[in-house]
Every structure is written in C-alpha cells, then in structure tokens.
Design a protein around this motif. Structure first.
Motif, mmCIF file in Angstrom:
data_model
loop_
_atom_site.group_PDB
_atom_site.id
_atom_site.type_symbol
_atom_site.label_atom_id
_atom_site.label_comp_id
_atom_site.label_asym_id
_atom_site.label_seq_id
_atom_site.Cartn_x
_atom_site.Cartn_y
_atom_site.Cartn_z
ATOM 1 N N ARG A 158 0.813 -1.215 0.000
ATOM 2 C CA ARG A 158 0.000 0.000 0.000
ATOM 3 C C ARG A 158 0.844 1.262 0.000
ATOM 4 O O ARG A 158 0.462 2.272 -0.572
ATOM 5 C CB ARG A 158 -0.905 0.026 1.225
ATOM 6 N N ALA A 159 1.996 1.236 0.670
ATOM 7 C CA ALA A 159 2.819 2.435 0.801
ATOM 8 C C ALA A 159 3.712 2.681 -0.414
ATOM 9 O O ALA A 159 3.997 3.826 -0.751
ATOM 10 C CB ALA A 159 3.681 2.338 2.056
ATOM 11 N N PHE A 160 4.163 1.632 -1.081
ATOM 12 C CA PHE A 160 5.129 1.765 -2.175
ATOM 13 C C PHE A 160 4.782 0.767 -3.272
ATOM 14 O O PHE A 160 4.648 -0.418 -3.009
ATOM 15 C CB PHE A 160 6.533 1.488 -1.631
ATOM 16 N N ARG A 161 4.625 1.235 -4.496
ATOM 17 C CA ARG A 161 4.234 0.346 -5.581
ATOM 18 C C ARG A 161 4.873 0.797 -6.890
ATOM 19 O O ARG A 161 4.945 1.974 -7.193
ATOM 20 C CB ARG A 161 2.712 0.343 -5.741
ATOM 21 N N VAL A 162 5.355 -0.186 -7.672
ATOM 22 C CA VAL A 162 5.879 0.039 -9.018
ATOM 23 C C VAL A 162 4.939 -0.667 -9.980
ATOM 24 O O VAL A 162 4.645 -1.848 -9.808
ATOM 25 C CB VAL A 162 7.314 -0.510 -9.164
ATOM 26 N N THR A 163 4.470 0.049 -11.001
ATOM 27 C CA THR A 163 3.461 -0.467 -11.921
ATOM 28 C C THR A 163 3.937 -0.349 -13.361
ATOM 29 O O THR A 163 4.547 0.647 -13.733
ATOM 30 C CB THR A 163 2.156 0.349 -11.774
ATOM 31 N N LYS A 164 3.636 -1.365 -14.158
ATOM 32 C CA LYS A 164 3.810 -1.281 -15.607
ATOM 33 C C LYS A 164 2.438 -1.527 -16.221
ATOM 34 O O LYS A 164 1.845 -2.584 -16.039
ATOM 35 C CB LYS A 164 4.799 -2.308 -16.117
ATOM 36 N N THR A 165 1.927 -0.530 -16.944
ATOM 37 C CA THR A 165 0.582 -0.608 -17.499
ATOM 38 C C THR A 165 0.575 -1.373 -18.813
ATOM 39 O O THR A 165 1.631 -1.671 -19.377
ATOM 40 C CB THR A 165 0.005 0.801 -17.729
ATOM 41 N N ALA A 166 -0.605 -1.645 -19.306
ATOM 42 C CA ALA A 166 -0.760 -2.397 -20.546
ATOM 43 C C ALA A 166 -0.179 -1.651 -21.741
ATOM 44 O O ALA A 166 0.281 -2.267 -22.696
ATOM 45 C CB ALA A 166 -2.232 -2.693 -20.781
ATOM 46 N N ASP A 167 -0.165 -0.323 -21.699
ATOM 47 C CA ASP A 167 0.377 0.437 -22.822
ATOM 48 C C ASP A 167 1.863 0.768 -22.665
ATOM 49 O O ASP A 167 2.421 1.516 -23.456
ATOM 50 C CB ASP A 167 -0.442 1.706 -23.077
ATOM 51 N N GLY A 168 2.527 0.207 -21.638
ATOM 52 C CA GLY A 168 3.968 0.340 -21.506
ATOM 53 C C GLY A 168 4.461 1.394 -20.531
ATOM 54 O O GLY A 168 5.662 1.512 -20.316
ATOM 55 N N ARG A 169 3.562 2.172 -19.936
ATOM 56 C CA ARG A 169 4.001 3.180 -18.972
ATOM 57 C C ARG A 169 4.444 2.525 -17.673
ATOM 58 O O ARG A 169 3.830 1.566 -17.215
ATOM 59 C CB ARG A 169 2.874 4.159 -18.672
ATOM 60 N N ARG A 170 5.513 3.036 -17.072
ATOM 61 C CA ARG A 170 5.958 2.577 -15.759
ATOM 62 C C ARG A 170 5.763 3.707 -14.766
ATOM 63 O O ARG A 170 6.135 4.850 -15.039
ATOM 64 C CB ARG A 170 7.422 2.175 -15.794
ATOM 65 N N THR A 171 5.174 3.388 -13.607
ATOM 66 C CA THR A 171 4.842 4.396 -12.616
ATOM 67 C C THR A 171 5.307 3.961 -11.237
ATOM 68 O O THR A 171 5.142 2.799 -10.862
ATOM 69 C CB THR A 171 3.311 4.633 -12.580
ATOM 70 N N LEU A 172 5.871 4.898 -10.488
ATOM 71 C CA LEU A 172 6.256 4.691 -9.099
ATOM 72 C C LEU A 172 5.265 5.468 -8.243
ATOM 73 O O LEU A 172 5.047 6.665 -8.468
ATOM 74 C CB LEU A 172 7.670 5.203 -8.865
ATOM 75 N N SER A 173 4.646 4.800 -7.257
ATOM 76 C CA SER A 173 3.664 5.437 -6.379
ATOM 77 C C SER A 173 4.087 5.275 -4.934
ATOM 78 O O SER A 173 4.476 4.186 -4.512
ATOM 79 C CB SER A 173 2.290 4.798 -6.545
ATOM 80 N N VAL A 174 3.996 6.366 -4.188
ATOM 81 C CA VAL A 174 4.265 6.350 -2.744
ATOM 82 C C VAL A 174 3.049 6.944 -2.056
ATOM 83 O O VAL A 174 2.631 8.061 -2.378
ATOM 84 C CB VAL A 174 5.533 7.160 -2.399
ATOM 85 N N ASN A 175 2.456 6.200 -1.116
ATOM 86 C CA ASN A 175 1.272 6.644 -0.382
ATOM 87 C C ASN A 175 1.627 6.745 1.097
ATOM 88 O O ASN A 175 2.123 5.797 1.689
ATOM 89 C CB ASN A 175 0.124 5.657 -0.568
ATOM 90 N N LEU A 176 1.336 7.905 1.684
ATOM 91 C CA LEU A 176 1.630 8.155 3.092
ATOM 92 C C LEU A 176 0.337 8.247 3.885
ATOM 93 O O LEU A 176 -0.724 8.521 3.321
ATOM 94 C CB LEU A 176 2.417 9.465 3.226
ATOM 95 N N PRO A 177 0.421 8.037 5.202
ATOM 96 C CA PRO A 177 -0.778 8.172 6.034
ATOM 97 C C PRO A 177 -1.359 9.585 5.933
ATOM 98 O O PRO A 177 -0.647 10.551 5.707
ATOM 99 C CB PRO A 177 -0.274 7.888 7.449
ATOM 100 N N GLY A 178 -2.656 9.690 6.093
ATOM 101 C CA GLY A 178 -3.323 10.979 6.055
ATOM 102 C C GLY A 178 -3.760 11.399 4.661
ATOM 103 O O GLY A 178 -4.156 12.540 4.459
ATOM 104 N N GLY A 179 -3.661 10.497 3.697
ATOM 105 C CA GLY A 179 -4.116 10.811 2.355
ATOM 106 C C GLY A 179 -3.080 11.436 1.442
ATOM 107 O O GLY A 179 -3.383 11.790 0.311
#
Length: 63
Positions: free
Chosen positions: A30-51
C-alpha cells in the motif's frame, strides 16, 4: 458511453491487472508500488498516512 473492463489478481506483493487495453502488472504494498501498465508506462507510487501521495511516471509511453 463506451464499455470497460478491469480485473485485478493478487499473488502476495505481485498484482496482475487485466483490462480492455491489455495486461499490466505491479509490485509492492500500500505504501510503495511500481506499476507497468498495458500500454507500456511505468509508474512509481508512494502513499503516506493521512491521504498524502506522490506518483511519478518513470518511462514508457506517456499520455
């Protein structure tokens, strides 16, 4: 209005994402995620408490 489809399958920290545009995958928690989408984009997501969250596109096709 068009139709859509989205299904996500979880295997521990690995997630397989099925959608109308193809297959993508992601790894992390939930806090840290690396994603590769179907169209080839790569995304790094960081989620912290409190929104608070931060997202950065690392490469691939950008929209």
């Amino acid at each position: 209005m068009g139709w859509g489809y989205r299904k996500s399958l979880k295997f521990g920290p690995f997630r397989l994402n099925l959608s109308r545009s193809g297959v993508g995958h992601s790894w992390g928690n939930r806090a840290f995620r690396v994603t590769k989408t179907a169209d080839g984009r790569r995304t790094l997501s960081v989620n912290l408490p409190g929104g608070f969250h931060w997202r950065k596109t690392l490469g691939g096709n950008s929209r």
